[in-house]
Design a protein around this motif. Structure first.
Motif, short mmCIF file in Angstrom:
data_model
loop_
_atom_site.label_atom_id
_atom_site.label_comp_id
_atom_site.label_asym_id
_atom_site.label_seq_id
_atom_site.Cartn_x
_atom_site.Cartn_y
_atom_site.Cartn_z
N MET A 50 66.22 42.74 -30.56
CA MET A 50 66.56 43.31 -29.26
C MET A 50 67.75 44.27 -29.35
N ASP A 51 68.68 44.00 -30.27
CA ASP A 51 69.81 44.90 -30.45
C ASP A 51 69.48 46.06 -31.40
N ARG A 52 68.22 46.14 -31.79
CA ARG A 52 67.79 47.25 -32.65
C ARG A 52 66.61 47.98 -32.01
N LYS A 53 66.55 47.89 -30.69
CA LYS A 53 65.49 48.58 -29.97
C LYS A 53 65.68 50.09 -30.12
N GLY A 54 64.64 50.78 -30.57
CA GLY A 54 64.73 52.19 -30.88
C GLY A 54 64.83 52.46 -32.37
N PHE A 55 65.19 51.43 -33.17
CA PHE A 55 65.16 51.55 -34.62
C PHE A 55 63.71 51.56 -35.09
N PRO A 56 63.43 52.08 -36.27
CA PRO A 56 62.03 52.18 -36.74
C PRO A 56 61.25 50.88 -36.65
N GLU A 57 61.90 49.76 -36.99
CA GLU A 57 61.18 48.48 -37.02
C GLU A 57 60.85 47.94 -35.63
N SER A 58 61.37 48.55 -34.58
CA SER A 58 61.09 48.07 -33.23
C SER A 58 59.82 48.65 -32.64
N TYR A 59 59.17 49.56 -33.36
CA TYR A 59 57.95 50.21 -32.86
C TYR A 59 56.70 49.61 -33.49
N ASP A 60 55.64 49.59 -32.69
CA ASP A 60 54.32 49.26 -33.20
C ASP A 60 53.71 50.56 -33.72
N VAL A 61 54.13 50.94 -34.91
CA VAL A 61 53.74 52.24 -35.47
C VAL A 61 52.23 52.31 -35.69
N ARG A 62 51.64 51.21 -36.08
CA ARG A 62 50.18 51.22 -36.29
C ARG A 62 49.44 51.56 -35.00
N ARG A 63 49.92 51.03 -33.88
CA ARG A 63 49.27 51.33 -32.60
C ARG A 63 49.43 52.80 -32.24
N LEU A 64 50.60 53.35 -32.50
CA LEU A 64 50.86 54.76 -32.24
C LEU A 64 49.96 55.64 -33.11
N ILE A 65 49.81 55.27 -34.36
CA ILE A 65 48.96 56.05 -35.26
C ILE A 65 47.49 55.95 -34.84
N ARG A 66 47.06 54.77 -34.41
CA ARG A 66 45.67 54.62 -33.93
C ARG A 66 45.44 55.53 -32.73
N PHE A 67 46.41 55.59 -31.81
CA PHE A 67 46.29 56.46 -30.64
C PHE A 67 46.15 57.92 -31.08
N LEU A 68 47.01 58.37 -31.97
CA LEU A 68 46.98 59.76 -32.42
C LEU A 68 45.70 60.08 -33.17
N ASP A 69 45.25 59.14 -33.98
CA ASP A 69 44.01 59.34 -34.72
C ASP A 69 42.82 59.48 -33.76
N GLU A 70 42.80 58.64 -32.75
CA GLU A 70 41.69 58.67 -31.80
C GLU A 70 41.69 59.96 -30.98
N ILE A 71 42.84 60.37 -30.49
CA ILE A 71 42.88 61.53 -29.61
C ILE A 71 42.69 62.84 -30.38
N THR A 72 43.10 62.87 -31.64
CA THR A 72 42.89 64.09 -32.43
C THR A 72 41.50 64.13 -33.05
N SER A 73 40.77 63.03 -32.95
CA SER A 73 39.39 62.99 -33.47
C SER A 73 38.37 63.31 -32.39
N GLY A 74 38.84 63.64 -31.19
CA GLY A 74 37.92 64.02 -30.13
C GLY A 74 37.57 62.92 -29.17
N GLY A 75 38.35 61.84 -29.16
CA GLY A 75 38.10 60.78 -28.18
C GLY A 75 38.20 61.33 -26.77
N THR A 76 37.23 61.02 -25.92
CA THR A 76 37.19 61.62 -24.59
C THR A 76 38.24 61.02 -23.65
N GLU A 77 38.46 59.72 -23.77
CA GLU A 77 39.51 59.06 -23.00
C GLU A 77 40.21 58.06 -23.90
N VAL A 78 41.50 58.20 -24.01
CA VAL A 78 42.26 57.39 -24.96
C VAL A 78 43.31 56.58 -24.21
N GLU A 79 43.46 55.32 -24.58
CA GLU A 79 44.41 54.44 -23.92
C GLU A 79 45.84 54.67 -24.43
#
Length: 320
Positions: A146-175
């Motif tokens: 909680m005291d490292r919120k905003g540090f690299p380890e506080s992000y769900d990077v895999r989820r962010l990458i899945r989002f970017l992969d889906e939207i740049t691959s032509g996904g029509t609606e992305v969550e």
């Protein structure tokens, strides 16, 4: 500009075009001003006055440059599809905006979204912040982060990458996960966005390549999906001042909401609030800036160097 004239922190500027504000402003050429005074008021950030001069001298030239890049990239996609004999798939041009807390990333992102959506070749511009891709507070507490919120380890990077992969691959609606600054947590519901012409991704971590957890390390990084990247830079002491000023303003406004996670700070005296803000800055935001955010500056295609009052003084553009 010779190598000897570069400041110590900017030796990496070799291989870049370095512009004074006036030199950069001339690159606007005939790009029209498309924002009204009312829109400027809506776009400006907390304690950050957005002047017509700033738009015309800094953001209109940048809008023109990005429009040229987007149109060129769209042309390359058409050429590739013609060569392959396949139907075109809509994929957004992705712009990443990075920099410290309180440096003005959100304002820059909103301004660029407004300006770029006025160009006829790409009217659909979406803006996503990486705040929604933070781990929920429950996970951060479990991991003692909680005291490292905003540090690299506080992000769900895999989820962010899945989002970017889906939207740049032509996904029509992305969550996209939603984040509330009021409750300081990721919300359980998500937003669905259609694939835009341009996607702006704004956050502390968009240029970082380290997740902080070896077992979670992805094989690709957020930056791999970005067509153009912008880093907002300023002197460390300036950013600290902006952070404290913003904290004091929030103490009088948003923190007073009974639902605010930071409600306890609303009753602090001004001296106590200032001390609290400086403590948070020194323990969390400054170390994150120094260790994780500032080192990514050299990876950006363009750096906006700010001086007092959030005024951009210089612009550095990487050579192709």
């Amino acid at each position: 500009m010779s190598t000897s004239e570069l400041s110590t922190g900017d030796r990496a500027a070799v291989g870049h075009f370095d512009f004074s504000r006036s030199e950069w402003a001339r690159l606007r050429q005939s790009t029209p001003m498309t924002l009204t005074a009312e829109e400027l008021t809506d776009l400006q950030g907390l304690n950050e006055e957005l002047s017509v001069e700033e738009i015309t001298e800094v953001y209109l030239p940048l809008s023109r440059l990005l429009n040229l890049y987007v149109v060129a990239t769209q042309g390359l996609h058409h050429v590739a599809n013609d060569f392959l004999g396949r139907e075109p798939v809509k994929a957004p041009y992705v712009i990443g905006i990075a920099g410290s807390v309180a440096v003005g990333k959100s304002t820059t992102a909103r301004v660029l979204r407004a300006l770029l959506s006025r160009w006829e070749n790409h009217p659909e511009v979406a803006l996503v912040t990486t705040d929604g891709f933070l781990h929920p507070n429950a996970v951060l507490r479990e991991r003692n982060l909680m005291d490292r919120k905003g540090f690299p380890e506080s992000y769900d990077v895999r989820r962010l990458i899945r989002f970017l992969d889906e939207i740049t691959s032509g996904g029509t609606e992305v969550e996209v996960p939603k984040y509330s600054h009021l409750v300081y947590d990721v919300l359980p519901d998500v937003e669905k966005i259609p694939t835009p012409d341009i996607l702006i991704v704004e956050g502390l971590n968009v240029l970082q390549t380290w997740t902080g957890r070896t077992e979670d390390a992805p094989s690709v990084f957020v930056a791999d999906f970005l067509d153009f990247t912008i880093y907002l830079d300023a002197d460390h002491d300036l950013i600290r001042k902006w952070y404290v000023d913003r904290f004091l303003t929030l103490r009088r406004t948003a923190f007073r909401d009974p639902a605010s996670y930071f409600r306890r700070y609303a009753e602090l005296s001004v001296p106590d609030a200032r001390r609290t803000a400086l403590d948070i800055w020194d323990r969390i935001n400054s170390p994150n800036l120094v260790r994780n955010i500032a080192p990514t500056r050299s990876r950006a295609h363009l750096v906006l160097q700010k001086g007092p009052d959030h005024r951009v003084d210089r612009v550095r553009l990487r050579k192709l």
